[in-house]
Design a protein around this motif. Structure first.
Motif, mmCIF file in Angstrom:
data_model
loop_
_atom_site.group_PDB
_atom_site.id
_atom_site.type_symbol
_atom_site.label_atom_id
_atom_site.label_comp_id
_atom_site.label_asym_id
_atom_site.label_seq_id
_atom_site.Cartn_x
_atom_site.Cartn_y
_atom_site.Cartn_z
ATOM 1 N N GLU A 71 39.387 48.651 46.533
ATOM 2 C CA GLU A 71 40.034 49.708 45.765
ATOM 3 C C GLU A 71 41.511 49.399 45.553
ATOM 4 N N GLN A 72 42.168 48.883 46.600
ATOM 5 C CA GLN A 72 43.581 48.505 46.457
ATOM 6 C C GLN A 72 43.731 47.275 45.562
ATOM 7 N N PHE A 73 42.854 46.293 45.757
ATOM 8 C CA PHE A 73 42.933 45.023 45.036
ATOM 9 C C PHE A 73 42.883 45.244 43.529
ATOM 10 N N PHE A 74 41.913 46.019 43.062
ATOM 11 C CA PHE A 74 41.776 46.229 41.622
ATOM 12 C C PHE A 74 42.766 47.266 41.100
ATOM 13 N N SER A 75 43.218 48.179 41.965
ATOM 14 C CA SER A 75 44.267 49.104 41.564
ATOM 15 C C SER A 75 45.588 48.374 41.369
ATOM 16 N N ILE A 76 45.944 47.469 42.273
ATOM 17 C CA ILE A 76 47.182 46.698 42.144
ATOM 18 C C ILE A 76 47.132 45.837 40.893
ATOM 19 N N LEU A 77 45.975 45.227 40.624
ATOM 20 C CA LEU A 77 45.845 44.428 39.404
ATOM 21 C C LEU A 77 46.063 45.304 38.177
ATOM 22 N N GLY A 78 45.579 46.525 38.221
ATOM 23 C CA GLY A 78 45.815 47.451 37.118
ATOM 24 C C GLY A 78 47.278 47.819 36.970
ATOM 25 N N VAL A 79 47.972 47.967 38.089
ATOM 26 C CA VAL A 79 49.409 48.258 38.046
ATOM 27 C C VAL A 79 50.159 47.120 37.360
ATOM 28 N N ILE A 80 49.803 45.883 37.682
ATOM 29 C CA ILE A 80 50.438 44.729 37.032
ATOM 30 C C ILE A 80 50.197 44.791 35.525
ATOM 31 N N ALA A 81 48.956 45.097 35.137
ATOM 32 C CA ALA A 81 48.609 45.138 33.715
ATOM 33 C C ALA A 81 49.232 46.325 32.996
ATOM 34 N N ALA B 154 26.139 38.688 45.894
ATOM 35 C CA ALA B 154 25.780 38.832 44.484
ATOM 36 C C ALA B 154 25.975 40.258 43.972
ATOM 37 N N ASP B 155 25.959 41.252 44.853
ATOM 38 C CA ASP B 155 26.058 42.640 44.415
ATOM 39 C C ASP B 155 27.492 43.159 44.392
ATOM 40 N N LYS B 156 28.466 42.277 44.699
ATOM 41 C CA LYS B 156 29.861 42.688 44.706
ATOM 42 C C LYS B 156 30.705 41.642 43.997
ATOM 43 N N VAL B 157 31.876 42.053 43.522
ATOM 44 C CA VAL B 157 32.837 41.106 42.982
ATOM 45 C C VAL B 157 33.947 40.916 44.011
ATOM 46 N N SER B 158 34.361 39.678 44.176
ATOM 47 C CA SER B 158 35.391 39.313 45.152
ATOM 48 C C SER B 158 35.027 39.708 46.576
ATOM 49 N N GLY B 159 33.739 39.907 46.829
ATOM 50 C CA GLY B 159 33.308 40.316 48.165
ATOM 51 C C GLY B 159 33.754 41.716 48.535
ATOM 52 N N MET B 160 34.007 42.559 47.512
ATOM 53 C CA MET B 160 34.627 43.858 47.777
ATOM 54 C C MET B 160 33.819 45.037 47.268
ATOM 55 N N LEU B 161 33.616 45.097 45.934
ATOM 56 C CA LEU B 161 33.044 46.275 45.291
ATOM 57 C C LEU B 161 32.006 45.884 44.259
ATOM 58 N N PRO B 162 31.078 46.792 43.932
ATOM 59 C CA PRO B 162 30.232 46.566 42.762
ATOM 60 C C PRO B 162 31.095 46.426 41.508
ATOM 61 N N ARG B 163 30.638 45.634 40.565
ATOM 62 C CA ARG B 163 31.431 45.322 39.384
ATOM 63 C C ARG B 163 31.864 46.562 38.613
ATOM 64 N N ASP B 164 30.951 47.510 38.399
ATOM 65 C CA ASP B 164 31.303 48.677 37.586
ATOM 66 C C ASP B 164 32.391 49.515 38.248
ATOM 67 N N GLU B 165 32.390 49.586 39.570
ATOM 68 C CA GLU B 165 33.432 50.337 40.265
ATOM 69 C C GLU B 165 34.777 49.630 40.156
ATOM 70 N N ALA B 166 34.760 48.311 40.287
ATOM 71 C CA ALA B 166 35.997 47.544 40.159
ATOM 72 C C ALA B 166 36.609 47.725 38.771
ATOM 73 N N LEU B 167 35.776 47.667 37.737
ATOM 74 C CA LEU B 167 36.282 47.815 36.375
ATOM 75 C C LEU B 167 36.802 49.229 36.127
ATOM 76 N N ALA B 168 36.159 50.223 36.711
ATOM 77 C CA ALA B 168 36.616 51.606 36.530
ATOM 78 C C ALA B 168 38.001 51.799 37.142
ATOM 79 N N ILE B 169 38.233 51.205 38.299
ATOM 80 C CA ILE B 169 39.551 51.301 38.948
ATOM 81 C C ILE B 169 40.603 50.619 38.076
#
Length: 334
Positions: free
Chosen positions: A124-134, A247-262
């Protein structure tokens, strides 16, 4: 080295400085990295030195890396930059110094289940921080003083030309899969970037520190930062090479759809799946370019770290597989 650091810091801080516990941190393709402590006026500061090597596997601009830290250290977890010398000064080669973040660990991209029960919190932090950069307006950042701003319709071409050029120069054997992917990318370019934003360039598992209890402490390795399409960063973070075999997570963290939503929520941007498919294939090309250069440097003797041999062998073959799969997906979306 310690004496030179003492001389430099004493001069720029205008007071006597002593350096202790200087040691080199292994790894890194574009900078020599050292940890040390600077002692002055009864205070001790833990610091990191990043110095240009005599030759570099990946050609990067140290001023951009420094300005990226200057731009983001107060917006997200990132080290605070301290000083930069483009001419080398007492250390003879260009370098910069930043604060050292203590108490963290970086997960190897090839470790199975590296975050354990904290994978969701980290993700949740990983993809949120990436969103902050973007989400950041590049014109309002120190980075704007040096970074070239491409037109939205040129982002893909500049990126692809660069990495295709690296492969062309450094390849030492035929690579039909990556060249097929490059041709496909040129035939079907993505739409113009919806916004030109900061691209970290190597945002992935392994390039951040976490405390082992679910908190990200610092985003590292900004040496490939540039302005471009923010989907480039997202595609790299999603690359299966960094998936930790889950296979069910991206970056060993979250399901893909959740990562993209964040990422959508924090960046304020949308995700065109066809465009993301293009950037995903591109990122596999970029990865193959890096492994191609690693293999050449290792064989030529310029860099003898065994990690480069592994890069030219295991990761290169793995990215061939990823390239083939991504190429098929892109063809199916066309």
């Amino acid at each position: 080295m310690a004496e030179r650091l003492e001389a430099y810091l004493s001069r720029v801080w205008e007071r006597p400085v002593s350096v202790a516990d200087l040691s080199r941190i292994p790894g890194g393709a574009s900078r020599e990295t050292y940890r040390f402590t600077a002692k002055t006026d009864g205070q001790t500061r833990p610091l990191i030195l990043r110095r240009d090597p005599p030759g570099s596997l990946i050609e990067t601009d140290r001023s951009l890396e420094y300005l990226a830290l200057e731009s983001f250290h107060d917006r997200l977890p990132a080290p605070r930059p301290i000083a930069m010398e483009a001419e080398g000064a007492e250390l003879e080669r260009p370098f910069f110094i930043m604060e050292r973040v203590e108490g963290g660990t970086a997960a190897s991209p090839f470790t199975v289940i590296p975050y354990g029960e904290h994978a969701r919190a980290i993700g949740e932090q990983f993809f949120s921080i990436l969103g902050v950069i973007a989400s950041a307006d590049p014109d309002a950042l120190p980075l704007a003083r040096s970074a070239e701003r491409p037109a939205p319709e040129d982002c893909w071409r500049i990126a692809l030309d660069h990495w295709a050029g690296v492969i062309e120069v450094d390849q030492q054997h035929p690579q039909p899969i990556v060249w097929a992917a490059i041709r496909a990318l040129r035939r079907r370019p993505p739409p113009p970037a919806q916004a030109v934003r900061v691209v970290h360039g190597d945002y992935r598992t392994g390039n951040f520190l976490h405390d082992g209890a679910g908190k990200i402490l610092a985003i590292l390795d900004w040496e490939m930062v540039h302005l471009g399409d923010p989907l480039e960063d997202l595609g790299w973070a999603l690359d299966p090479l960094w998936g930790h075999y889950e296979a069910d997570k991206v970056s060993g963290m979250l399901p893909r759809d959740e990562a993209l939503a964040i990422w959508r929520r924090t960046s304020g941007l949308e995700i065109d799946e066809a465009a993301l498919a293009w950037w995903s294939l591109f990122n596999a090309v970029k990865g193959q370019a890096i492994w191609t250069s690693a293999a050449k440097e290792y064989r030529d003797g310029g860099f003898t770290d065994p990690v480069l041999a592994i890069s030219g062998w295991y990761t290169a073959r793995r990215h061939d597989e990823i390239l083939a799969a991504a190429l098929m997906r892109l063809e199916n979306l066309s």
